[in-house]
Scaffold this motif. Sequence first.
Motif, PDB file in Angstrom:
ATOM      1  N   GLN A 353      34.153  37.450  54.492  1.00 34.43           N
ATOM      2  CA  GLN A 353      34.022  37.533  53.108  1.00 34.43           C
ATOM      3  C   GLN A 353      34.542  38.674  52.673  1.00 34.43           C
ATOM      4  OE1 GLN A 353      32.967  34.929  51.253  1.00 34.43           O
ATOM      5  NE2 GLN A 353      31.954  33.489  52.640  1.00 34.43           N
ATOM      6  N   ILE A 354      34.148  40.260  53.268  1.00 38.60           N
ATOM      7  CA  ILE A 354      35.308  41.255  52.248  1.00 38.60           C
ATOM      8  C   ILE A 354      36.789  40.872  52.432  1.00 38.60           C
ATOM      9  CG2 ILE A 354      35.393  43.590  53.337  1.00 38.60           C
ATOM     10  CD1 ILE A 354      32.882  43.177  54.562  1.00 38.60           C
ATOM     11  N   LYS A 355      37.693  40.423  53.531  1.00 36.28           N
ATOM     12  CA  LYS A 355      38.702  39.830  53.725  1.00 36.28           C
ATOM     13  C   LYS A 355      39.127  39.229  52.164  1.00 36.28           C
ATOM     14  CE  LYS A 355      40.452  38.886  57.862  1.00 36.28           C
ATOM     15  NZ  LYS A 355      41.599  39.821  57.766  1.00 36.28           N
ATOM     16  N   ALA A 356      38.245  38.327  52.044  1.00 32.75           N
ATOM     17  CA  ALA A 356      39.056  37.280  51.102  1.00 32.75           C
ATOM     18  C   ALA A 356      38.827  37.635  50.141  1.00 32.75           C
ATOM     19  CB  ALA A 356      37.669  35.805  51.420  1.00 32.75           C
ATOM     20  N   TRP A 357      37.404  38.956  49.421  1.00 35.54           N
ATOM     21  CA  TRP A 357      37.089  40.152  48.036  1.00 35.54           C
ATOM     22  C   TRP A 357      38.169  40.536  48.816  1.00 35.54           C
ATOM     23  CZ3 TRP A 357      36.239  45.239  48.330  1.00 35.54           C
ATOM     24  CH2 TRP A 357      35.198  45.834  46.414  1.00 35.54           C
ATOM     25  N   LEU A 358      39.162  40.721  49.604  1.00 31.39           N
ATOM     26  CA  LEU A 358      40.226  42.101  48.922  1.00 31.39           C
ATOM     27  C   LEU A 358      41.286  41.096  48.411  1.00 31.39           C
ATOM     28  CD1 LEU A 358      39.318  44.353  52.349  1.00 31.39           C
ATOM     29  CD2 LEU A 358      39.402  44.847  49.864  1.00 31.39           C
ATOM     30  N   LYS A 359      41.260  39.992  49.453  1.00 28.85           N
ATOM     31  CA  LYS A 359      43.009  39.403  49.378  1.00 28.85           C
ATOM     32  C   LYS A 359      42.927  38.950  47.542  1.00 28.85           C
ATOM     33  CE  LYS A 359      45.385  35.233  49.930  1.00 28.85           C
ATOM     34  NZ  LYS A 359      44.884  33.983  51.051  1.00 28.85           N
ATOM     35  N   GLN A 360      41.229  38.178  46.976  1.00 28.22           N
ATOM     36  CA  GLN A 360      41.335  38.787  45.041  1.00 28.22           C
ATOM     37  C   GLN A 360      41.852  40.081  44.945  1.00 28.22           C
ATOM     38  OE1 GLN A 360      37.449  36.517  44.660  1.00 28.22           O
ATOM     39  NE2 GLN A 360      37.940  37.226  42.160  1.00 28.22           N
ATOM     40  N   GLU A 361      41.324  41.356  45.447  1.00 27.72           N
ATOM     41  CA  GLU A 361      41.528  42.223  44.783  1.00 27.72           C
ATOM     42  C   GLU A 361      42.476  42.744  44.593  1.00 27.72           C
ATOM     43  OE1 GLU A 361      39.230  44.422  43.058  1.00 27.72           O
ATOM     44  OE2 GLU A 361      38.015  42.311  43.012  1.00 27.72           O
ATOM     45  N   ARG A 362      43.455  42.341  45.645  1.00 24.31           N
ATOM     46  CA  ARG A 362      45.361  42.823  45.677  1.00 24.31           C
ATOM     47  C   ARG A 362      45.901  42.039  44.517  1.00 24.31           C
ATOM     48  NH1 ARG A 362      46.026  42.009  51.030  1.00 24.31           N
ATOM     49  NH2 ARG A 362      45.645  43.710  51.539  1.00 24.31           N
ATOM     50  N   ARG A 363      45.174  40.752  44.634  1.00 24.06           N
ATOM     51  CA  ARG A 363      46.019  39.464  43.617  1.00 24.06           C
ATOM     52  C   ARG A 363      45.608  40.295  41.970  1.00 24.06           C
ATOM     53  NH1 ARG A 363      43.634  34.401  45.681  1.00 24.06           N
ATOM     54  NH2 ARG A 363      45.344  33.620  47.207  1.00 24.06           N
ATOM     55  N   GLN A 364      44.033  40.928  41.495  1.00 29.05           N
ATOM     56  CA  GLN A 364      44.567  41.173  40.420  1.00 29.05           C
ATOM     57  C   GLN A 364      44.957  42.900  40.287  1.00 29.05           C
ATOM     58  OE1 GLN A 364      40.034  41.318  40.276  1.00 29.05           O
ATOM     59  NE2 GLN A 364      39.953  38.686  39.719  1.00 29.05           N
ATOM     60  N   GLY A 365      45.500  43.660  41.405  1.00 30.19           N
ATOM     61  CA  GLY A 365      46.743  44.540  40.843  1.00 30.19           C
ATOM     62  C   GLY A 365      45.449  45.964  41.342  1.00 30.19           C
ATOM     63  N   PHE A 366      44.675  45.597  42.411  1.00 31.01           N
ATOM     64  CA  PHE A 366      43.884  47.042  42.444  1.00 31.01           C
ATOM     65  C   PHE A 366      45.202  47.907  42.993  1.00 31.01           C
ATOM     66  CE2 PHE A 366      41.875  49.543  45.999  1.00 31.01           C
ATOM     67  CZ  PHE A 366      41.206  50.161  44.771  1.00 31.01           C
TER      68      PHE A 366
END
Length: 366
Positions: A353-366
């Motif tokens: 779940q953390i990996k999926a969250w990081l992937k989403q954050e990367r897409r949002q431009g963190f």
Amino acid sequence: MTKPHLRAISIDDTEQEVPLSPAQKKFNDLIKQIGKRRAGLAEWENAMADFQKKYVDQFVPLDRELQELNGKLVRRLHEAWPQKGLTKGERTMLSEMIADMAHRLLGKQDDPELKLIYNQHSASDYDREAEEELHEVKQVIEEMLDIDLGDDLSSATPEEIMQKMEAMLEQREQEEMATAQAREERRASRKKSPRQRAAEVKLESERIELSQSIRAVYRKLASALHPDREPDAAERDRKTQLMQQVNQAYEKNDLLRLLELQLELEHIDQNALNGISAERLKHYNQILKEQLLELDQELSHVELHFKQVYGMPPYARVSPKGIVRDLNKEMSWMREDGKALRAALASFADVQQIKAWLKQERRQGF
């Protein structure tokens, strides 16, 4: 004792054979503008009472809850950071996010555990950074304003530095005013030309005339309302409270309030207002202009004070109608943030779940 319902003051041209003079029109316009400023101040007073209650009862607990949830999230991610299953890139990104979130939280609260987490993930030291930042703030202020804040601010907060700066600037301003006053007194002590003496006499004469105009209204009210001349106890109490209102208006040079009280208590009528002499009207208009200026200054002070108390920048645009509405919007966003944080905390026990969250954050431009 409630205040009397004050009737509107204006010069009426419906019963006059000639149209209103420019001075009469100016009188009516000033009365109207003062009424708008009064309404604005009353609107601010009511809006700030509503805002303060909502801020204390709802915003502060919400903000505290969000800080606690974010603190838990930082700790949860810190625990997950060394776990197997994360790639080197994911671990680097997670470390940057942990440092960023911890730094923002430390700006609001002093938490030794969060400092250790921040120091580990930022490869820095929070206390040293804070000390360097304060030194830079101090240096910028000293260079910009040409003042020496001293060396006793090593453990001060930015707010304490600003307070000392404001105190020093105020002291400097007082010294400059004293110097200017002394210079003016020296200049005044020199021999004046006939034109200068005539101008001073005219100015003093106008000041006395303005004072006499408002004093005349006050005396009529004071004579009619003097409580000592009233044998009836209840009526004496009523007149005492009315006289307090008259005194307050007179102390503030509030000509409009005095005229309103006169009209309400039937010590003048509409014909008397319509028949104010040109000379007296000139004095009234000057007093009302000054009253309008004071109300404008009071409105500016109320807005600035509100922004200072609630940490808004001086250039922020605020209005009585907007402050509660904007607070409601912000609290709505905070509730959504809280919902998202609780959902994240519930799922972050699983590294996937953390990996999926990081992937989403990367897409949002963190």
